[in-house]
Design a protein around this motif. Structure first.
Motif, PDB file in Angstrom:
ATOM      1  N   GLY A  57       0.784  -1.232   0.000  1.00 34.35           N
ATOM      2  CA  GLY A  57       0.000   0.000   0.000  1.00 34.35           C
ATOM      3  C   GLY A  57       0.810   1.273   0.000  1.00 34.35           C
ATOM      4  N   ILE A  58       2.108   1.168  -0.245  1.00 35.99           N
ATOM      5  CA  ILE A  58       2.966   2.352  -0.283  1.00 35.99           C
ATOM      6  C   ILE A  58       2.815   3.028  -1.644  1.00 35.99           C
ATOM      7  N   THR A  59       2.488   4.304  -1.623  1.00 39.01           N
ATOM      8  CA  THR A  59       2.266   5.050  -2.867  1.00 39.01           C
ATOM      9  C   THR A  59       3.247   6.203  -3.037  1.00 39.01           C
ATOM     10  N   SER A  60       4.151   6.386  -2.076  1.00 38.14           N
ATOM     11  CA  SER A  60       5.060   7.530  -2.074  1.00 38.14           C
ATOM     12  C   SER A  60       6.506   7.052  -2.034  1.00 38.14           C
ATOM     13  N   PHE A  61       7.360   7.664  -2.870  1.00 42.59           N
ATOM     14  CA  PHE A  61       8.736   7.210  -3.020  1.00 42.59           C
ATOM     15  C   PHE A  61       9.677   8.418  -3.025  1.00 42.59           C
ATOM     16  N   ASP A  62      10.761   8.304  -2.266  1.00 42.35           N
ATOM     17  CA  ASP A  62      11.728   9.400  -2.136  1.00 42.35           C
ATOM     18  C   ASP A  62      13.016   9.061  -2.865  1.00 42.35           C
ATOM     19  N   THR A  63      13.504  10.020  -3.660  1.00 48.04           N
ATOM     20  CA  THR A  63      14.746   9.813  -4.390  1.00 48.04           C
ATOM     21  C   THR A  63      15.471  11.155  -4.522  1.00 48.04           C
ATOM     22  N   ALA A  64      16.527  11.195  -5.310  1.00 44.34           N
ATOM     23  CA  ALA A  64      17.281  12.428  -5.545  1.00 44.34           C
ATOM     24  C   ALA A  64      18.240  12.198  -6.700  1.00 44.34           C
ATOM     25  N   ALA A  65      18.593  13.292  -7.353  1.00 40.46           N
ATOM     26  CA  ALA A  65      19.551  13.194  -8.453  1.00 40.46           C
ATOM     27  C   ALA A  65      20.900  12.683  -7.965  1.00 40.46           C
ATOM     28  N   ALA A  66      21.213  12.934  -6.686  1.00 39.94           N
ATOM     29  CA  ALA A  66      22.505  12.540  -6.123  1.00 39.94           C
ATOM     30  C   ALA A  66      22.536  11.103  -5.628  1.00 39.94           C
ATOM     31  N   TYR A  67      21.419  10.366  -5.756  1.00 40.48           N
ATOM     32  CA  TYR A  67      21.352   8.996  -5.252  1.00 40.48           C
ATOM     33  C   TYR A  67      21.724   7.977  -6.327  1.00 40.48           C
ATOM     34  N   GLY A  68      22.873   8.142  -6.933  1.00 34.43           N
ATOM     35  CA  GLY A  68      23.295   7.186  -7.951  1.00 34.43           C
ATOM     36  C   GLY A  68      22.280   7.119  -9.073  1.00 34.43           C
TER      37      GLY A  68
END
Length: 306
Positions: A50-61
């Motif tokens: 049920g997870i609908t949200s995801f965190d990332t970044a340009a600096a995360y490989g």
């Protein structure tokens, strides 16, 4: 799992942190970056939970590429938070640089525009001042991002910056040791102004799961309070993970909590914790007592350099 709505998206109380999908990360991470197949299984498990949200970044490989490739296969559109990392020598070029970076992130994520776009940390605001905030506002006005904000490590200027009314979202570290902004009501006040608050580092990059006696010498001042945390969890019949999460969830104002996972099983375990109740007031007060005199270095993992 609880949810809230933002710009038509249904956002889960747990946000899956995906730095581990793009690079080696975490003091307690022994396996390193997962394979492509394992990364897909992690994301599939998140959806099943049920997870609908995801965190990332340009600096995360290559984390953005991993998310973009997976979610381009179809299904419900996820809520993705990403963050900009950049260099700029001339303030007059800030917007052009940020616009280029935002478009590159959107391309890697295979999105037409970004839902949540943040500066990777507060150092950009300290360096460029209102110019970088104006550039973010222009990005939003031109439709490159629906919500703009910043991720903070040093939270000393958090309240003042959020008083500008420019930000739609922020991301901050909060945990059993580092919780001043919960205690003094800063988080609730910010949320009451319509800002979506994402919380990260609730396990302090895995430090809470390490045997206190096995902590590196540089973190020796964390040994005694960590032992007290583990004792409190044991006395109340719960895991350290549940204690850490339930403590944060007991405060108002938090939109979503970012939790990273190295395996599909960890995703399921973390998601299951959200079905547990919050801790009692007496346990919460004990945690606040323990956290009163934490050495500043312990709460600043970017300075550990282990």
């Amino acid at each position: 799992m609880k949810y809230f709505k933002k710009n038509g998206y249904r956002i889960s109380e747990m946000t899956l942190g995906t730095v581990q999908l793009g690079m080696n990360y975490g003091i307690n991470n022994k396996d390193g970056k997962p394979s492509a197949d394992t990364a897909s299984e992690i994301l599939k498990t998140a959806q099943k939970c049920g997870i609908t949200s995801f965190d990332t970044a340009a600096a995360y490989g290559d984390s953005e590429e991993v998310l973009g490739e997976y979610f381009s296969r179809g299904g419900d559109r996820p809520a993705i938070v990403t963050k900009l990392h950049f260099e700029c020598e001339d303030k007059s070029t800030l917007f052009d640089i940020l616009a280029k970076k935002a478009k590159e992130s959107a391309e890697r994520l295979k999105l037409e525009r970004l839902l949540f776009l943040m500066l990777h940390n507060e150092k950009y605001i300290k360096k460029y001042g209102s110019a970088v905030i104006d550039a973010l506002l222009k990005l939003k006005k031109e439709g490159l991002a629906e919500n703009i904000g910043a991720s903070f490590s040093d939270k000393s200027e958090l309240s003042a910056l959020c008083d500008t009314d420019a930000f739609d979202c922020i991301q901050i570290p909060l945990n059993l040791f580092d919780n001043k902004e919960l205690r003094d009501g800063t988080v609730k006040r910010i949320a009451d102004c319509g800002v979506t608050v994402f919380v990260r580092s609730i396990y302090l990059q895995g430090l809470f799961f390490i045997d206190p006696e096995k902590l590196p010498e540089k973190l020796r001042k964390a040994r005694a309070p960590l032992a007290e945390i583990r004792k409190t969890a044991e006395e109340n019949g719960m895991s350290v993970a549940r204690l850490a999460l339930s403590f944060i969830r007991s405060f108002d104002g938090i939109g979503s909590i970012v939790l990273g996972s190295e395996t599909p099983a960890q995703v399921a375990e973390n998601a299951a914790l959200f079905s547990e109740g919050i801790i009692s007031e007496s346990i919460g007060n004990r945690i606040l007592e323990i956290s009163e005199n934490i050495d500043p270095l312990v709460n600043r993992p970017w300075e550990w350099k282990l």
